[in-house]
Design a protein around this motif. Structure first.
Motif, PDB file in Angstrom:
ATOM      1  N   LEU A 202       2.882  -3.538 -16.840  1.00 44.47           N
ATOM      2  CA  LEU A 202       1.775  -4.718 -17.032  1.00 44.47           C
ATOM      3  C   LEU A 202       1.965  -5.285 -17.955  1.00 44.47           C
ATOM      4  CD1 LEU A 202      -0.487  -1.200 -17.211  1.00 44.47           C
ATOM      5  CD2 LEU A 202      -1.058  -3.009 -15.913  1.00 44.47           C
ATOM      6  N   PRO A 203       1.846  -6.980 -18.284  1.00 38.20           N
ATOM      7  CA  PRO A 203       3.310  -7.330 -19.322  1.00 38.20           C
ATOM      8  C   PRO A 203       1.998  -7.270 -20.617  1.00 38.20           C
ATOM      9  CG  PRO A 203       1.573  -8.991 -18.087  1.00 38.20           C
ATOM     10  CD  PRO A 203       1.960  -7.242 -17.016  1.00 38.20           C
ATOM     11  N   ALA A 204       2.065  -7.017 -22.029  1.00 42.94           N
ATOM     12  CA  ALA A 204       1.386  -6.511 -22.797  1.00 42.94           C
ATOM     13  C   ALA A 204       0.638  -8.739 -23.272  1.00 42.94           C
ATOM     14  CB  ALA A 204       2.161  -6.602 -24.263  1.00 42.94           C
ATOM     15  N   ASP A 205       1.094  -9.394 -22.989  1.00 44.47           N
ATOM     16  CA  ASP A 205       0.468 -10.725 -23.253  1.00 44.47           C
ATOM     17  C   ASP A 205      -0.816 -11.249 -22.698  1.00 44.47           C
ATOM     18  OD1 ASP A 205      -0.073 -13.721 -23.401  1.00 44.47           O
ATOM     19  OD2 ASP A 205       1.693 -14.004 -22.238  1.00 44.47           O
ATOM     20  N   PRO A 206      -1.671 -11.239 -23.624  1.00 43.00           N
ATOM     21  CA  PRO A 206      -3.257 -10.964 -23.552  1.00 43.00           C
ATOM     22  C   PRO A 206      -3.448 -11.837 -22.193  1.00 43.00           C
ATOM     23  CG  PRO A 206      -2.337 -11.893 -25.841  1.00 43.00           C
ATOM     24  CD  PRO A 206      -1.647 -11.533 -25.091  1.00 43.00           C
ATOM     25  N   GLU A 207      -2.617 -14.002 -22.155  1.00 41.40           N
ATOM     26  CA  GLU A 207      -2.814 -14.450 -21.583  1.00 41.40           C
ATOM     27  C   GLU A 207      -2.415 -14.653 -20.590  1.00 41.40           C
ATOM     28  OE1 GLU A 207      -5.093 -17.170 -22.824  1.00 41.40           O
ATOM     29  OE2 GLU A 207      -5.580 -15.522 -24.617  1.00 41.40           O
ATOM     30  N   CYS A 208      -1.874 -13.393 -20.070  1.00 41.63           N
ATOM     31  CA  CYS A 208      -1.446 -12.643 -18.340  1.00 41.63           C
ATOM     32  C   CYS A 208      -2.554 -11.653 -17.897  1.00 41.63           C
ATOM     33  CB  CYS A 208      -0.173 -12.720 -18.901  1.00 41.63           C
ATOM     34  SG  CYS A 208       1.450 -12.319 -16.886  1.00 41.63           S
ATOM     35  N   ARG A 209      -3.425 -12.111 -16.584  1.00 36.09           N
ATOM     36  CA  ARG A 209      -3.213 -10.649 -16.383  1.00 36.09           C
ATOM     37  C   ARG A 209      -2.787 -10.578 -14.578  1.00 36.09           C
ATOM     38  NH1 ARG A 209      -9.169  -9.361 -17.900  1.00 36.09           N
ATOM     39  NH2 ARG A 209      -9.640 -10.249 -19.846  1.00 36.09           N
ATOM     40  N   THR A 210      -1.724 -10.033 -14.733  1.00 38.17           N
ATOM     41  CA  THR A 210      -1.289 -10.053 -13.289  1.00 38.17           C
ATOM     42  C   THR A 210      -0.664  -9.008 -13.243  1.00 38.17           C
ATOM     43  OG1 THR A 210      -0.238 -12.665 -12.971  1.00 38.17           O
ATOM     44  CG2 THR A 210       0.753 -10.721 -12.019  1.00 38.17           C
ATOM     45  N   ARG A 211      -0.563  -8.079 -12.518  1.00 37.30           N
ATOM     46  CA  ARG A 211      -0.063  -6.317 -12.652  1.00 37.30           C
ATOM     47  C   ARG A 211       0.390  -6.668 -10.899  1.00 37.30           C
ATOM     48  NH1 ARG A 211      -1.938  -8.146 -17.151  1.00 37.30           N
ATOM     49  NH2 ARG A 211      -4.459  -7.235 -17.878  1.00 37.30           N
ATOM     50  N   VAL A 212       1.690  -5.653 -11.160  1.00 34.88           N
ATOM     51  CA  VAL A 212       2.865  -5.212 -10.761  1.00 34.88           C
ATOM     52  C   VAL A 212       2.409  -3.772  -9.897  1.00 34.88           C
ATOM     53  CG1 VAL A 212       4.902  -5.950 -10.047  1.00 34.88           C
ATOM     54  CG2 VAL A 212       3.868  -7.442 -11.311  1.00 34.88           C
ATOM     55  N   PHE A 213       2.622  -3.881  -8.829  1.00 34.62           N
ATOM     56  CA  PHE A 213       3.271  -1.804  -8.276  1.00 34.62           C
ATOM     57  C   PHE A 213       3.680  -2.255  -7.140  1.00 34.62           C
ATOM     58  CE2 PHE A 213       2.527   0.420  -4.660  1.00 34.62           C
ATOM     59  CZ  PHE A 213       2.270   1.282  -4.989  1.00 34.62           C
ATOM     60  N   PHE A 214       4.507  -1.591  -7.227  1.00 36.41           N
ATOM     61  CA  PHE A 214       6.035  -1.253  -6.545  1.00 36.41           C
ATOM     62  C   PHE A 214       6.181  -0.052  -5.935  1.00 36.41           C
ATOM     63  CE2 PHE A 214       7.754  -1.412 -10.649  1.00 36.41           C
ATOM     64  CZ  PHE A 214       8.843  -1.020 -10.399  1.00 36.41           C
ATOM     65  N   GLY A 215       6.984   0.313  -4.566  1.00 34.25           N
ATOM     66  CA  GLY A 215       7.173   1.700  -4.463  1.00 34.25           C
ATOM     67  C   GLY A 215       7.688   1.982  -3.418  1.00 34.25           C
ATOM     68  N   VAL A 216       7.826   3.556  -3.873  1.00 33.26           N
ATOM     69  CA  VAL A 216       7.986   3.838  -2.137  1.00 33.26           C
ATOM     70  C   VAL A 216       7.570   5.368  -1.547  1.00 33.26           C
ATOM     71  CG1 VAL A 216      10.156   5.012  -0.600  1.00 33.26           C
ATOM     72  CG2 VAL A 216      10.690   2.846  -2.346  1.00 33.26           C
ATOM     73  N   GLY A 217       7.046   5.003  -0.567  1.00 31.10           N
ATOM     74  CA  GLY A 217       6.379   6.619  -0.355  1.00 31.10           C
ATOM     75  C   GLY A 217       4.468   6.198  -0.406  1.00 31.10           C
ATOM     76  N   PRO A 218       3.692   7.800  -0.198  1.00 25.81           N
ATOM     77  CA  PRO A 218       2.488   7.917   0.917  1.00 25.81           C
ATOM     78  C   PRO A 218       1.490   8.056  -1.160  1.00 25.81           C
ATOM     79  CG  PRO A 218       3.299   9.621   1.629  1.00 25.81           C
ATOM     80  CD  PRO A 218       4.533   8.385   1.135  1.00 25.81           C
ATOM     81  N   GLY A 219       0.487   7.513  -1.265  1.00 21.53           N
ATOM     82  CA  GLY A 219       0.053   7.580  -2.404  1.00 21.53           C
ATOM     83  C   GLY A 219      -1.500   6.664  -2.133  1.00 21.53           C
ATOM     84  N   GLY A 220      -2.239   6.401  -3.282  1.00 15.09           N
ATOM     85  CA  GLY A 220      -3.175   5.836  -2.974  1.00 15.09           C
ATOM     86  C   GLY A 220      -3.097   3.908  -4.479  1.00 15.09           C
ATOM     87  N   LEU A 221      -3.584   2.961  -4.372  1.00 10.28           N
ATOM     88  CA  LEU A 221      -3.939   1.939  -5.648  1.00 10.28           C
ATOM     89  C   LEU A 221      -5.398   1.274  -5.235  1.00 10.28           C
ATOM     90  CD1 LEU A 221      -2.118   0.189  -6.783  1.00 10.28           C
ATOM     91  CD2 LEU A 221      -2.040  -1.086  -5.114  1.00 10.28           C
ATOM     92  N   PHE A 222      -5.913   1.811  -6.392  1.00  7.98           N
ATOM     93  CA  PHE A 222      -7.658   0.768  -5.141  1.00  7.98           C
ATOM     94  C   PHE A 222      -7.847   0.452  -6.908  1.00  7.98           C
ATOM     95  CE2 PHE A 222      -6.311   5.683  -3.709  1.00  7.98           C
ATOM     96  CZ  PHE A 222      -7.431   5.049  -2.802  1.00  7.98           C
ATOM     97  N   ARG A 223      -9.189  -0.268  -5.971  1.00 11.20           N
ATOM     98  CA  ARG A 223      -9.753  -1.506  -7.269  1.00 11.20           C
ATOM     99  C   ARG A 223     -10.960  -0.622  -7.322  1.00 11.20           C
ATOM    100  NH1 ARG A 223      -7.891  -6.339  -6.679  1.00 11.20           N
ATOM    101  NH2 ARG A 223      -9.232  -7.168  -4.739  1.00 11.20           N
ATOM    102  N   LEU A 224     -11.599  -0.688  -8.433  1.00  8.55           N
ATOM    103  CA  LEU A 224     -13.074  -0.369  -8.738  1.00  8.55           C
ATOM    104  C   LEU A 224     -13.973  -1.849  -9.483  1.00  8.55           C
ATOM    105  CD1 LEU A 224     -15.843   1.447  -8.831  1.00  8.55           C
ATOM    106  CD2 LEU A 224     -15.114   1.982 -11.019  1.00  8.55           C
ATOM    107  N   ARG A 225     -14.421  -2.207  -8.712  1.00  4.40           N
ATOM    108  CA  ARG A 225     -14.678  -4.504  -8.677  1.00  4.40           C
ATOM    109  C   ARG A 225     -16.501  -3.712  -8.472  1.00  4.40           C
ATOM    110  NH1 ARG A 225     -11.686  -9.025  -6.666  1.00  4.40           N
ATOM    111  NH2 ARG A 225     -10.399  -8.750  -8.513  1.00  4.40           N
TER     112      ARG A 225
END
Length: 316
Positions: free
Chosen positions: A162-185
């Motif tokens: 998560l970049p701290a720059d308030p002008e940058c809203r890019t969020r980067v996920f990476f990894g290895v193995g099972p789990g969950g990545l969800f978005r509540l919109r």
């Protein structure tokens, strides 16, 4: 939640056994953290599962939250690792995986910030893939050094940048193995767990790639300061056994991004009542405080007794 109460007590019962010769080993039942940077508010919690609480086993999940750099150049890393269920040292492997990825990201945070700001998706994906390979490779090397089975001294690893720059809203996920990545919109859950991929992108400097002066070289350069094995008798890190996962996305105001281990991902996917409850709790105008987030994370569902680790990011 569910048709009847869960099997185990709601509160911890037995403490894990402690080794008097290694008092750095005990793992607390619960860890809780949070922060606010730029446009996002972070909440993170890791809780020992009901089954482990009853049996006096340590929490197998490890959680790391770290900031590298200052001001708008800062980068926040949240890492979640889970050790092998049947391994006696699962908690150690998970903690070590978090430490290695934290060290690697911290050493390369300035370049990572540049690539995130410039939306260099290919550079990020290939670089983070190799960074993850090396971190988990060090875990296997540590298993060999301790005379442990590398299949049991292992961990899954899931991370958010998560970049701290308030002008940058890019969020980067990476990894290895099972789990969950969800978005509540807009009050609705979206399962955005990325599909697994093979290695992609060009070589990255510091991981066997061409030197910096080669035209068109990769712009994401990482050096974990891990020396080449000095002899053929020292094991060299190999690739992870699980495929790599990566997703870079731009958040919208009002979104909530949730990264979690299987302990929460499984009931969230399988129990509509839990999805509705958390959607209601986390769609309110203000993000929950630390205590409220911990309570939400611990909502119990019959049939799910594993450790629960959740990392949520609210977008202003």
């Amino acid at each position: 939640m569910g048709s009847r109460p869960p099997t185990y007590d709601a509160e911890p019962t037995a403490l894990p056994a402690a080794d008097p010769d290694d008092m750095g080993d005990p793992v607390p039942d619960t860890v809780l953290d949070g922060a606010r940077y730029g446009t996002c508010t972070l909440r993170a919690a890791s809780v020992r599962g009901d089954s482990a609480r009853y049996r006096g086993e340590p929490r197998r999940d490890a959680l790391l939250t770290a900031r590298f750099g200052t001001g708008e150049r800062a980068l926040i890393l949240v890492a979640l690792a889970t050790g092998v269920r049947t391994a006696r040292v699962a908690h150690r492997a998970a903690a070590e995986a978090c430490r290695w990825i934290g060290r690697a990201v911290g050493r390369s945070h300035a370049r990572l910030v540049d690539d995130i700001r410039a939306a260099r998706r290919g550079d990020l994906k290939s670089g983070l893939h190799r960074l993850t390979d090396r971190s988990l490779g060090r875990l296997r090397a540590a298993a060999a050094e301790q005379g442990l089975d590398p299949d049991t001294y292992a961990a899954t690893l899931r991370c958010l940048l998560l970049p701290a720059d308030p002008e940058c809203r890019t969020r980067v996920f990476f990894g290895v193995g099972p789990g969950g990545l969800f978005r509540l919109r807009d009050g609705e859950w979206q399962d955005i767990e990325p599909e697994v991929t093979e290695a992609g992108g060009e070589p990255v400097a510091g991981f066997g790639s061409p030197p910096h002066d080669i035209p068109g070289g990769d712009r994401l350069t990482m050096d974990l300061n891990i020396p080449t094995p000095p002899s053929p008798y020292e094991p060299s890190p190999g690739p992870p056994r699980e495929p790599f996962r990566f997703r870079a996305s731009v958040a919208r105001p009002g979104d909530t991004l949730l990264m979690c281990g299987t302990g929460l991902a499984d009931p969230l996917r399988g129990e509509e009542e839990l999805r509705a409850h958390l959607a209601d709790r986390w769609s309110r105008p203000e993000p929950p405080g630390l205590a409220a987030f911990l309570a939400d994370t611990q909502v119990r569902v019959k049939g799910y007794a594993d450790d629960r680790t959740a990392v949520a990011v609210w977008e202003a």
